[in-house]
Design a protein around this motif. Structure first.
Motif, short mmCIF file in Angstrom:
data_model
loop_
_atom_site.label_atom_id
_atom_site.label_comp_id
_atom_site.label_asym_id
_atom_site.label_seq_id
_atom_site.Cartn_x
_atom_site.Cartn_y
_atom_site.Cartn_z
N ILE A 1 22.85 8.80 -16.28
CA ILE A 1 22.14 7.53 -16.25
C ILE A 1 20.63 7.78 -16.24
N SER A 2 19.89 7.08 -17.08
CA SER A 2 18.44 7.19 -17.09
C SER A 2 17.89 6.78 -15.73
N PHE A 3 16.84 7.48 -15.28
CA PHE A 3 16.34 7.29 -13.92
C PHE A 3 14.82 7.24 -13.92
N VAL A 4 14.28 6.34 -13.10
CA VAL A 4 12.85 6.22 -12.90
C VAL A 4 12.60 6.02 -11.40
N SER A 5 11.64 6.75 -10.84
CA SER A 5 11.22 6.53 -9.46
C SER A 5 9.80 6.00 -9.46
N LEU A 6 9.65 4.74 -9.03
CA LEU A 6 8.32 4.12 -8.89
C LEU A 6 7.96 4.11 -7.41
N ARG A 7 6.76 4.58 -7.10
CA ARG A 7 6.34 4.69 -5.70
C ARG A 7 4.94 4.12 -5.51
N VAL A 8 4.76 3.41 -4.41
CA VAL A 8 3.43 2.93 -4.03
C VAL A 8 2.98 3.72 -2.81
N VAL A 9 1.72 4.12 -2.80
CA VAL A 9 1.19 4.94 -1.71
C VAL A 9 0.85 4.04 -0.53
N THR A 10 1.43 4.34 0.62
CA THR A 10 1.19 3.56 1.83
C THR A 10 0.33 4.29 2.85
N ASP A 11 0.16 5.60 2.70
CA ASP A 11 -0.68 6.34 3.63
C ASP A 11 -1.48 7.40 2.90
N ASP A 12 -2.77 7.46 3.23
CA ASP A 12 -3.68 8.42 2.62
C ASP A 12 -3.45 9.83 3.17
N PHE A 13 -4.04 10.78 2.47
CA PHE A 13 -3.91 12.18 2.86
C PHE A 13 -4.40 12.41 4.30
N GLU A 14 -5.48 11.76 4.69
CA GLU A 14 -6.08 12.01 6.00
C GLU A 14 -5.44 11.20 7.12
N ASP A 15 -4.54 10.28 6.81
CA ASP A 15 -3.92 9.45 7.84
C ASP A 15 -3.04 10.28 8.77
N ARG A 16 -3.02 9.86 10.02
CA ARG A 16 -2.09 10.43 11.00
C ARG A 16 -1.14 9.32 11.41
N LEU A 17 0.09 9.41 10.96
CA LEU A 17 1.06 8.35 11.19
C LEU A 17 1.73 8.50 12.56
N GLY B 1 3.86 8.82 0.50
CA GLY B 1 2.61 9.27 1.10
C GLY B 1 1.84 10.15 0.14
N ALA B 2 0.52 10.13 0.25
CA ALA B 2 -0.34 10.94 -0.61
C ALA B 2 -0.40 12.37 -0.08
N LEU B 3 -0.28 13.33 -0.98
CA LEU B 3 -0.41 14.73 -0.62
C LEU B 3 -1.75 15.31 -1.04
N ARG B 4 -2.60 14.48 -1.66
CA ARG B 4 -3.91 14.94 -2.11
C ARG B 4 -4.97 13.89 -1.73
N PRO B 5 -6.18 14.33 -1.37
CA PRO B 5 -7.20 13.38 -0.90
C PRO B 5 -7.62 12.35 -1.95
N GLU B 6 -7.53 12.69 -3.21
CA GLU B 6 -8.00 11.76 -4.25
C GLU B 6 -7.01 10.62 -4.53
N ILE B 7 -5.81 10.71 -4.01
CA ILE B 7 -4.80 9.66 -4.21
C ILE B 7 -4.89 8.68 -3.04
N LYS B 8 -5.10 7.41 -3.35
CA LYS B 8 -5.40 6.43 -2.31
C LYS B 8 -4.28 5.41 -2.12
N ARG B 9 -4.31 4.81 -0.94
CA ARG B 9 -3.36 3.76 -0.62
C ARG B 9 -3.38 2.65 -1.66
N GLY B 10 -2.19 2.15 -1.98
CA GLY B 10 -2.08 1.06 -2.94
C GLY B 10 -1.84 1.50 -4.36
N GLN B 11 -2.04 2.78 -4.66
CA GLN B 11 -1.78 3.27 -6.01
C GLN B 11 -0.28 3.32 -6.26
N VAL B 12 0.13 2.83 -7.41
CA VAL B 12 1.53 2.90 -7.83
C VAL B 12 1.66 3.97 -8.90
N ALA B 13 2.65 4.82 -8.78
CA ALA B 13 2.85 5.91 -9.72
C ALA B 13 4.33 6.08 -10.01
#
Length: 239
Positions: free
Chosen positions: A154-170, A77-89
């Protein structure tokens, strides 16, 4: 071998469909699929939701397979308004020096991630967590899985895709009713019973679920790009 962990089967579905020479095994409650992506051998595990289940599932994966890189892939989930659904980080605060090189100058942004014990489903909770942690994203597994990988060197990577915007109420309770947190499968009967008693959560749940296939597709594409890139030069070629 490359290890790839997903909390739930929904996150893993599209990636699993790309595997060649697949065979399923099971150790304890952790489903494990061995296969290949191109010439890379991979082990894919469904480790379960939340810190404790994810840590336990990761331990089982690493006990069963000789993994030199562990990729945790899933939703956030996004913790900031500028980060939008669908972004992979990629989780920047859990990158070691070697794995950070794979993302430098690339198309996948590096964002800080916080791991929570519950679904953070409203703007007020997201704002508070961002202020407390300085994070950009939130999930429920990265911290625990990274700790297991680190303890084994062990080398580690966490890839995440944003499924909910900052303003969403789940619809947090409906989501909890929908998923079996141990196996990562959908529970149709408990979800149906819950929604029958709480019809107001049907529309919010549909809005949330409708985007998940697109989010999964974007995540899968990035995971595949990373796995294929490990055939290049330098440290990655040793994986």
């Amino acid at each position: 071998m490359i290890g790839i962990a997903f909390a739930v089967k929904h996150e893993a579905k599209e990636f699993l469909a790309t595997l060649q020479r697949k065979r399923w095994e099971k150790e304890g409650a952790t489903p494990l699929c061995l296969g290949q992506v191109g010439d890379r051998r991979v082990a894919v595990a469904i480790i379960g939701m939340g810190r404790e289940r994810a840590a336990r599932g990761t331990e089982l994966l690493l006990r069963r397979c000789s993994v030199r890189l562990l990729i945790l892939a899933g939703y956030a989930g996004a913790l900031r308004p500028e980060i939008k659904r669908g972004q992979v980080a990629v989780a920047s605060n859990y990158l070691d020096a070697g794995s950070a090189l794979w993302f430098s100058g690339g198309e996948v942004p590096e964002l800080r991630i916080a791991t929570a014990d519950v679904v953070v489903g409203d703007p007020e909770s997201r704002r508070k967590l961002a202020e407390e942690t300085g994070a950009d994203l939130v999930d429920m597994e990265t911290e625990a899985v990274a700790g297991v990988a680190r303890s084994r060197g062990i080398s580690f990577v966490s890839l995440r895709v944003v499924t909910d915007d900052f303003e969403d109420r789940l619809p947090v309770d409906a989501i909890a009713a929908a998923w079996e947190s141990e196996s990562g499968t959908v529970r149709p009967l408990p979800l149906t019973l819950y929604l029958a008693a709480h019809p107001g959560e049907i529309a919010p749940l549909i809005r949330f679920a409708r985007f998940l296939p697109e989010a999964r597709h974007r995540l899968t594409r990035r995971v595949l790009e990373l796995v294929y890139s490990l055939g290049g030069s330098g440290g990655a070629s040793a994986i």
